[in-house]
Design a protein around this motif. Structure first.
Motif, PDB file in Angstrom:
ATOM      1  N   ALA A 299       0.854  -1.189   0.000  1.00  5.91           N
ATOM      2  CA  ALA A 299       0.000   0.000   0.000  1.00  5.91           C
ATOM      3  C   ALA A 299       0.880   1.227   0.000  1.00  5.91           C
ATOM      4  O   ALA A 299       1.947   1.249   0.616  1.00  5.91           O
ATOM      5  CB  ALA A 299      -0.906   0.001   1.231  1.00  5.91           C
ATOM      6  N   LEU A 300       0.421   2.258  -0.706  1.00  2.00           N
ATOM      7  CA  LEU A 300       1.148   3.528  -0.723  1.00  2.00           C
ATOM      8  C   LEU A 300       0.146   4.623  -0.369  1.00  2.00           C
ATOM      9  O   LEU A 300      -0.822   4.863  -1.099  1.00  2.00           O
ATOM     10  CB  LEU A 300       1.764   3.768  -2.098  1.00  2.00           C
ATOM     11  N   VAL A 301       0.350   5.226   0.779  1.00  2.00           N
ATOM     12  CA  VAL A 301      -0.501   6.343   1.215  1.00  2.00           C
ATOM     13  C   VAL A 301       0.260   7.618   0.946  1.00  2.00           C
ATOM     14  O   VAL A 301       1.418   7.747   1.329  1.00  2.00           O
ATOM     15  CB  VAL A 301      -0.852   6.217   2.711  1.00  2.00           C
ATOM     16  N   GLN A 302      -0.402   8.554   0.260  1.00  2.00           N
ATOM     17  CA  GLN A 302       0.293   9.785  -0.099  1.00  2.00           C
ATOM     18  C   GLN A 302       0.445  10.707   1.111  1.00  2.00           C
ATOM     19  O   GLN A 302      -0.467  10.814   1.932  1.00  2.00           O
ATOM     20  CB  GLN A 302      -0.489  10.507  -1.192  1.00  2.00           C
ATOM     21  N   SER A 303       1.579  11.368   1.225  1.00  2.00           N
ATOM     22  CA  SER A 303       1.781  12.267   2.376  1.00  2.00           C
ATOM     23  C   SER A 303       1.042  13.581   2.159  1.00  2.00           C
ATOM     24  O   SER A 303       0.452  14.118   3.101  1.00  2.00           O
ATOM     25  CB  SER A 303       3.275  12.489   2.609  1.00  2.00           C
TER      26      SER A 303
ATOM     27  N   ASP B 146      -2.647   6.029  -2.861  1.00  2.00           N
ATOM     28  CA  ASP B 146      -2.104   6.030  -4.231  1.00  2.00           C
ATOM     29  C   ASP B 146      -2.121   4.635  -4.846  1.00  2.00           C
ATOM     30  O   ASP B 146      -2.335   4.471  -6.043  1.00  2.00           O
ATOM     31  CB  ASP B 146      -0.669   6.580  -4.200  1.00  2.00           C
ATOM     32  N   TYR B 147      -1.881   3.612  -4.011  1.00  2.00           N
ATOM     33  CA  TYR B 147      -1.752   2.271  -4.596  1.00  2.00           C
ATOM     34  C   TYR B 147      -2.138   1.205  -3.575  1.00  2.00           C
ATOM     35  O   TYR B 147      -1.748   1.272  -2.409  1.00  2.00           O
ATOM     36  CB  TYR B 147      -0.307   2.028  -5.060  1.00  2.00           C
ATOM     37  N   ILE B 148      -2.885   0.231  -4.056  1.00  2.00           N
ATOM     38  CA  ILE B 148      -3.173  -0.973  -3.259  1.00  2.00           C
ATOM     39  C   ILE B 148      -2.897  -2.178  -4.160  1.00  2.00           C
ATOM     40  O   ILE B 148      -3.400  -2.241  -5.281  1.00  2.00           O
ATOM     41  CB  ILE B 148      -4.649  -1.015  -2.811  1.00  2.00           C
ATOM     42  N   GLY B 149      -2.093  -3.083  -3.690  1.00  2.00           N
ATOM     43  CA  GLY B 149      -1.806  -4.267  -4.512  1.00  2.00           C
ATOM     44  C   GLY B 149      -1.595  -5.491  -3.638  1.00  2.00           C
ATOM     45  O   GLY B 149      -1.318  -5.382  -2.450  1.00  2.00           O
TER      46      GLY B 149
END
Lengths: 453, 343
Positions: free
Chosen positions: A138-142, A215-218
């Motif tokens: 997972a990518l969480v945007q700051s 931003d992203y979930i994989g």
């Protein structure tokens, strides 16, 4: 070996077979004898492999049942997969959740902590129940995420019926990998597109309103491929199985090519050499001209016009060896014609056909096994060369040259096995055949034998 | 009869024989390409129907509407006059065939020279060592080398060299004739020669680097033949009367081998050299494909895939002519070295 001795005694020493078999047995400890026997062994081994390819081959040589591309030899290679979801549903508001499919700086934004989105359809395509690791990233945007707001991820592997305790992702601005390997005993069914669901939640420490930008979930999965003796090629076919079936193609082309060449070249050489005269001169000139032309190109041209297919390629290869058999036969006939026994036969009034077939042909034929195995080795090389150039057999056919050509562009990235092993098969078979030919040549040729004493 | 005169006579006879040889090869090409398949253009398209303009161009270029003997006459006279025609294929349509061939020929010649060099040095060297140390382990090892290397597929050896020296060790460029855009443009088209003519040693080294792997690949495969032939000849010359006579005079063994045995062992090699060129050219096609060298072998392959009848015909005729000329030169060379051939 008394029994073998007795068997050999039955076979007359001067018969055609006897002239080959007796030296092979008697001189088996000389270098030439060893070479010949190694050659016989290799040839028989390849014929065995070709016949029983269907039984020995572990996998289908044409249609790979699994998507295991470029697997190294002798190992269960780990295949890492990282895929994002394809389907999403829920009440995640502000922006569509599809922005979380790609880590491209544009995120899916939620503005309240009650909002939940369920995502599934991860195309992981795990093909084998040997799963090493499972996880999600997972990518969480700051920027776009307010302080105190974080991501929660619940995992379900039965299509959304039961859910795990949510995992919390509090890191922002960097891709987070969460290990799920120990969550359950994973199997391919639990990782299927319909089974693996993530429930993406918006968690908050204090105020329920505030932004969270994902931003992203994989989903990630690492699984081991099947074990391949010689690895797999760029399309995922088992190299070993293809080599076994390729032996059929090679041996078939070789057998057709060399036998037809023998059937044409031998009688032609016999006739031309015995008759002599202008016909002989013309034939020699034609055959010598053809012989001087690059055989591979000749065969290639004919292969293109005849069309692909094992029989056609075999016939194309034939063209190269007709002049060879013609030359060898003719030169043998020329020397045999002057022998005393031919003279004697003529003197007692034998008809020309009897002289040719009974006295000359039978003596010339002894030279044929030597040239037969040498040209067989060459025919295999030619057939492989034709396939390599794309002029040989058609694409799905298991063929050593074709496999080499198909895998040759992988050499640049260091994937060597898919082109190395088919080539090795060619080398072993051709070396075997030329050992056989040279060994027989030394054994059968009485001049060399005398020299050795 | 004076020596010069008989050599000239031999050369003239041999030249007279080269003419029918060329005619036979041209005829063979004609039969294979024009008569065997019925309609050659259709045969190349293998079941598909070619576009009408291709058929039209072929009819004009090849004169397919005429009877075969007229076609044969036109074909022969055109090639004997050096008319190669215009390409009708997908790739080079409209360009003169000879332009393409002359552009590609230098790369093939460069490769052939390079690999012949490797083959002679390695093959003759190994053959001498083996022949002068008969039945020792060195001899057996070299004999095995000669047999094995002869049947190694060229493309396979090339790929292994690419892998080891190009990909793993990064010593040599694995592909092509040149990297970069500053290609030497000279009269010969052979990059090594052009760089030397420019006087640019850095370019020469770069061109040589690109040439090493292909030449080594093709050269080593060809060297098997030289090894075997030289060894067999050495076995005879080492024990020949003149060698024994030299030994009896007290000439050291080393000198007997280099001066007496070796020189005489080379003579039969020259006489069979001509046939090696046929194998060399076939091998060059495979080497060019493996190392992405744009030679005429590659041109032949592209013209086959782009169904270019005139180009195929032209390239094959060029091959045939080169081979006839080379075998002529080699035979005359052999006659100059060995007077017995002239008899």
């Amino acid at each position: 070996m008394p029994r073998l001795r007795r068997l050999l005694d039955v076979l007359p020493r001067h018969s055609i077979l006897g002239r080959l078999v007796h030296p092979l047995v008697e001189d088996r400890h000389t270098l030439a004898g060893r070479m010949a026997w190694i050659g016989i062994f290799i040839l028989l081994a390849f014929i065995f492999l070709a016949i029983f390819a269907g039984v020995i081959a572990p996998y289908d040589p044409v249609n790979p049942p699994w998507d295991e591309k470029d697997t190294p030899p002798w190992s269960n290679a780990a295949v890492p997969r990282n895929e994002s979801f394809q389907t999403w549903t829920g009440n995640w508001s502000f922006t569509s959740f599809r922005f979380a499919q790609r880590a491209d700086g544009v995120g899916a934004i939620s503005n309240g902590s009650d909002q939940v989105e369920e995502v599934w359809g991860f195309p992981l395509r795990v093909l084998r129940n040997d799963i090493v690791a499972v996880g999600f990233s997972a990518l969480v945007q700051s920027n776009g995420t307010d302080a105190g707001h974080y991501l929660t991820v619940g995992v379900s592997f039965d299509g959304g019926l039961t859910w795990s305790v949510p995992y919390e992702v509090r890191t922002t601005g960097a891709l987070v990998q969460v290990d799920l390997t120990n969550l359950t005993v994973w199997n391919p069914d639990k990782l299927a597109e319909s089974a693996l669901h993530f429930r993406i939640g918006h968690g908050s420490d204090a105020s329920p309103t505030g932004n969270l930008s994902v931003d992203y979930i994989g989903a990630t999965a690492v699984w081991r491929t099947y074990w391949h003796l010689m690895g797999t090629d760029p399309i995922g076919r088992d190299v070993f199985s293809r080599i076994l079936y390729g032996a059929r193609t090679s041996l078939a082309i070789m057998a057709i090519g060399v036998s037809v060449a023998l059937a044409v070249g031998f009688p032609l050489g016999l006739y031309s050499g015995y008759r002599g005269g202008n016909l002989d001169k013309t034939l020699v000139l034609i055959m010598d001209s053809l012989y001087s032309f690059p055989g591979l190109l000749f065969a290639g041209l004919i292969a293109v016009l005849l069309g692909k297919g094992v029989v056609n390629i075999g016939l194309a290869v034939t063209v190269i060896y007709v002049p060879l058999y013609f030359r060898v036969t003719r030169s043998q006939v020329l020397s045999a014609r002057e022998e005393l026994y031919v003279e004697a036969a003529r003197a007692v009034g034998a008809r020309p056909s009897r002289i040719v077939f009974r006295y000359i042909a039978m003596n010339v034929i002894v030279a044929i096994p030597v040239i037969f195995s040498l040209s067989a080795a060459d025919a295999i090389l030619t057939a492989a060369g034709l396939s390599y150039l794309g002029l040989g057999v058609e694409v799905p056919t298991p063929d050593w040259g074709l496999d080499l050509a198909g895998a040759s562009n992988r050499i640049g990235v260091g994937i060597w096995w898919s082109s190395f092993f088919p080539g090795l098969a060619i080398v072993i078979l051709t070396v075997g055949l030329s050992f056989l030919g040279e060994g027989l040549n030394d054994l059968v040729n009485p001049l060399l034998k005398k020299e050795r004493l | 009869m004076a020596r010069g005169h008989s050599l000239l006579a031999y050369a003239l006879t041999r030249m007279a024989l080269a003419v029918p040889m060329l005619l036979i090869l041209l005829t063979a090409v004609f039969i294979i390409l024009r008569i065997l398949p019925g309609d050659p253009v259709l045969a190349l398209w293998g079941g598909h129907t070619p576009p009408p303009e291709v058929v039209e161009a072929a009819r004009q270029q090849l004169g397919l509407d005429k009877p075969w003997y007229v076609q044969y006459w036109n074909y022969m006279t055109d090639f004997l006059q050096g008319k190669f025609g215009i390409s009708i294929g997908e790739q080079y349509r409209g360009t003169p065939v000879w332009n393409q061939i002359s552009q590609r020929l230098p790369a093939t010649i460069e490769l052939s020279i390079g690999s012949m060099f490797v083959a002679t040095v390695v093959g003759v060297g190994a053959g001498i060592v083996a022949g002068s140390r008969r039945d020792t382990w060195v001899d057996v090892a070299i004999r095995l080398y000669g047999t094995i290397v002869w049947v190694i597929p060229i493309f396979w050896l090339g790929l292994i060299f690419q892998l080891i020296f190009g990909v793993w060790l990064h010593w040599l460029p694995p592909q092509g004739r040149w990297t970069g855009t500053d290609i030497p443009r000279g009269v010969t088209g052979m990059y090594t020669v052009d760089a030397l003519l420019e006087g640019n040693l850095a370019h020469f080294w770069k061109a040589t680097q690109h040439l090493i792997l292909p030449s080594l690949t093709l050269g080593l495969v060809l060297s098997g033949f030289f090894t075997k032939t030289v060894r067999a000849n050495m076995l005879q010359t080492v024990t020949a009367d003149y060698s024994d006579a030299a030994r009896a005079r007290g000439v050291p063994e080393r000198r007997v081998i280099t001066r007496h045995a070796f020189r005489n062992a080379l003579v039969p090699v020259v006489t069979v050299l001509g046939l090696q060129f046929a194998i060399l050219f076939a091998g060059a096609v495979l080497t060019e494909r493996t190392f992405s060298i744009e030679g005429i072998g590659q041109l032949l392959l592209t013209s086959i895939t782009s169904k270019d009848m005139t180009m195929i015909q032209g390239v094959v005729v060029v091959y045939a002519s080169i081979i006839v000329v080379i075998s002529l030169v080699v035979d005359i060379l052999g006659a100059m070295i060995d007077p017995r051939i002239r008899l």
